[in-house]
Write a protein that holds these residues in place. Structure first.
Motif, mmCIF file in Angstrom:
data_model
loop_
_atom_site.group_PDB
_atom_site.id
_atom_site.type_symbol
_atom_site.label_atom_id
_atom_site.label_comp_id
_atom_site.label_asym_id
_atom_site.label_seq_id
_atom_site.Cartn_x
_atom_site.Cartn_y
_atom_site.Cartn_z
ATOM 1 N N PHE A 47 0.115 -1.494 4.349
ATOM 2 C CA PHE A 47 -1.020 -1.023 3.562
ATOM 3 C C PHE A 47 -0.861 0.451 3.191
ATOM 4 O O PHE A 47 -1.126 0.847 2.053
ATOM 5 C CB PHE A 47 -2.321 -1.236 4.333
ATOM 6 C CG PHE A 47 -3.542 -0.767 3.594
ATOM 7 C CD1 PHE A 47 -4.025 -1.469 2.500
ATOM 8 C CD2 PHE A 47 -4.208 0.384 3.990
ATOM 9 C CE1 PHE A 47 -5.144 -1.034 1.809
ATOM 10 C CE2 PHE A 47 -5.327 0.823 3.309
ATOM 11 C CZ PHE A 47 -5.800 0.120 2.226
ATOM 12 N N SER A 48 -0.432 1.272 4.137
ATOM 13 C CA SER A 48 -0.241 2.696 3.864
ATOM 14 C C SER A 48 0.859 2.908 2.828
ATOM 15 O O SER A 48 0.726 3.737 1.914
ATOM 16 C CB SER A 48 0.105 3.441 5.156
ATOM 17 O OG SER A 48 -0.920 3.297 6.116
ATOM 18 N N ILE A 49 1.948 2.156 2.966
ATOM 19 C CA ILE A 49 3.044 2.259 1.996
ATOM 20 C C ILE A 49 2.567 1.839 0.611
ATOM 21 O O ILE A 49 2.904 2.470 -0.401
ATOM 22 C CB ILE A 49 4.230 1.388 2.456
ATOM 23 C CG1 ILE A 49 4.812 1.943 3.758
ATOM 24 C CG2 ILE A 49 5.311 1.323 1.380
ATOM 25 C CD1 ILE A 49 5.864 1.045 4.380
ATOM 26 N N PHE A 50 1.764 0.782 0.563
ATOM 27 C CA PHE A 50 1.244 0.301 -0.722
ATOM 28 C C PHE A 50 0.400 1.375 -1.411
ATOM 29 O O PHE A 50 0.533 1.606 -2.617
ATOM 30 C CB PHE A 50 0.434 -0.969 -0.496
ATOM 31 C CG PHE A 50 -0.289 -1.452 -1.718
ATOM 32 C CD1 PHE A 50 0.393 -2.106 -2.740
ATOM 33 C CD2 PHE A 50 -1.653 -1.242 -1.862
ATOM 34 C CE1 PHE A 50 -0.269 -2.554 -3.870
ATOM 35 C CE2 PHE A 50 -2.317 -1.681 -2.989
ATOM 36 C CZ PHE A 50 -1.631 -2.333 -3.994
ATOM 37 N N LEU A 51 -0.471 2.035 -0.672
ATOM 38 C CA LEU A 51 -1.315 3.072 -1.269
ATOM 39 C C LEU A 51 -0.481 4.222 -1.831
ATOM 40 O O LEU A 51 -0.710 4.678 -2.955
ATOM 41 C CB LEU A 51 -2.304 3.606 -0.231
ATOM 42 C CG LEU A 51 -3.520 2.741 0.104
ATOM 43 C CD1 LEU A 51 -4.439 3.473 1.066
ATOM 44 C CD2 LEU A 51 -4.283 2.344 -1.143
ATOM 45 N N PHE A 52 0.495 4.682 -1.050
ATOM 46 C CA PHE A 52 1.333 5.780 -1.529
ATOM 47 C C PHE A 52 2.184 5.342 -2.715
ATOM 48 O O PHE A 52 2.343 6.089 -3.688
ATOM 49 C CB PHE A 52 2.233 6.295 -0.406
ATOM 50 C CG PHE A 52 1.617 7.380 0.416
ATOM 51 C CD1 PHE A 52 1.345 8.612 -0.143
ATOM 52 C CD2 PHE A 52 1.304 7.175 1.739
ATOM 53 C CE1 PHE A 52 0.766 9.626 0.605
ATOM 54 C CE2 PHE A 52 0.723 8.173 2.499
ATOM 55 C CZ PHE A 52 0.459 9.413 1.929
ATOM 56 N N ARG A 53 2.713 4.154 -2.648
ATOM 57 C CA ARG A 53 3.566 3.667 -3.740
ATOM 58 C C ARG A 53 2.775 3.571 -5.035
ATOM 59 O O ARG A 53 3.258 3.983 -6.098
ATOM 60 C CB ARG A 53 4.151 2.308 -3.353
ATOM 61 C CG ARG A 53 5.235 1.796 -4.288
ATOM 62 C CD ARG A 53 4.656 0.780 -5.245
ATOM 63 N NE ARG A 53 5.661 0.212 -6.119
ATOM 64 C CZ ARG A 53 5.394 -0.571 -7.146
ATOM 65 N NH1 ARG A 53 4.133 -0.862 -7.432
ATOM 66 N NH2 ARG A 53 6.356 -1.054 -7.905
ATOM 67 N N GLN A 54 1.566 3.037 -4.962
ATOM 68 C CA GLN A 54 0.739 2.908 -6.159
ATOM 69 C C GLN A 54 0.365 4.264 -6.732
ATOM 70 O O GLN A 54 0.341 4.449 -7.947
ATOM 71 C CB GLN A 54 -0.522 2.112 -5.836
ATOM 72 C CG GLN A 54 -0.272 0.644 -5.509
ATOM 73 C CD GLN A 54 0.408 -0.083 -6.653
ATOM 74 O OE1 GLN A 54 1.609 -0.348 -6.606
ATOM 75 N NE2 GLN A 54 -0.347 -0.403 -7.687
#
Length: 284
Positions: free
Chosen positions: A152-159
């Protein structure tokens, strides 16, 4: 200006729901300031006649509660720092670097979000305790956050990183800015709402975590606030059987101390949390 009936009803409903959801917290505050004999009064007292501020100090006499509070703070700070830093690096890699299988790996990463933590509980326990020898230490609780930080954290930063125009990266390259310097000097300052959002989420996760400390920390000196509350409840149950009166006022006092940091951090950084969630959903 005319106020419509709908606006009046919506305001009244909002106030009612706010009071309804705040009442359990208010009751915990009131209960933590009562005497033992005031807890069982019928009808219930909605306020303490004489606030007993000494209840918060008495909790630490029953168990080393403030030692548990310090242990929790150490684990929470170390784990939150690792989760935010590592997830920002992985998110930067997925958003800014092109390599074979990038989309597939990102899909696999997102797929791990639907995997219940109970499924991996036994394998990770065997790995950390039997293989790595990390039993009765904070290593199994803190170190994994430094290796990715969660899907989830990776997804937020990636987006968020993907929403930043590529022209900014090209301009940085022309000025001689390398990939890591671009990440450190440009992307991280721009992504502060996301950093603060994930810091709040990681803080809440570590501060309220029960399963991890319960299975990895066997020494009571290393216990956290959640396991400490369990110990407090067990101790107070024995005190109840001996004294013949409820000791829930101390349990409420301990619970209030335990939840206070999370409440303060959330409300202090609430606007950044909302902004971070909104900005990660914007593509432009």
């Amino acid at each position: 200006k005319n106020i419509s009936l709908f606006n009046i009803a919506a305001t009244a409903l909002t106030i009612f729901l706010a009071i309804l959801f705040f009442f359990p917290l208010y009751w915990a505050i009131v209960g933590s300031l009562k005497r033992p004999n005031e807890l069982q009064v019928i009808p219930p007292l909605l306020y303490p006649p004489v606030p007993q501020w000494g209840n918060f100090a008495e909790v630490n006499k029953v168990i080393p509660f403030y030692r548990y509070l310090w242990n929790t703070l150490v684990i929470t700070v170390l784990g939150s720092i690792g989760g935010v830093i590592s997830s920002s690096l992985v998110g930067y890699g997925f958003s800014s670097f092109r390599f074979r299988g990038r989309s597939f790996l990102f899909i696999v990463l997102l797929a791990t979000m639907v995997l219940p933590s109970e499924v991996t509980l036994i394998p990770t326990y065997i790995l950390f305790v039997n293989v790595l020898g990390w039993g009765n230490s904070i290593n199994p609780l803190v170190i994994p956050s430094y290796f990715g930080g969660g899907a989830f954290s990776i997804f937020l930063f990636r987006q968020f990183f993907a929403s930043i125009p590529k022209d900014l990266n090209d301009a940085a390259k022309i000025d001689g800015c390398g990939p890591f310097r671009y990440y450190l000097r440009i992307l991280i300052p721009l992504s502060m709402p996301v950093v603060i959002t994930l810091s709040i989420l990681w803080f809440q996760y570590y501060w309220n975590d029960l399963i991890g400390p319960l299975i990895y920390l066997t020494d009571q000196e290393k216990a956290t606030i959640t396991t400490g509350l369990l110990a407090l409840r067990s101790t107070l149950s024995g005190s109840f059987s001996r004294r013949g009166q409820s000791m829930d006022h101390l349990l409420m006092a301990g619970s209030l101390i335990g939840m206070l940091p999370s409440i303060l951090i959330f409300f202090a950084l609430q606007r950044y949390f909302i902004r971070g969630v909104i900005m990660t959903g914007i593509k432009g």
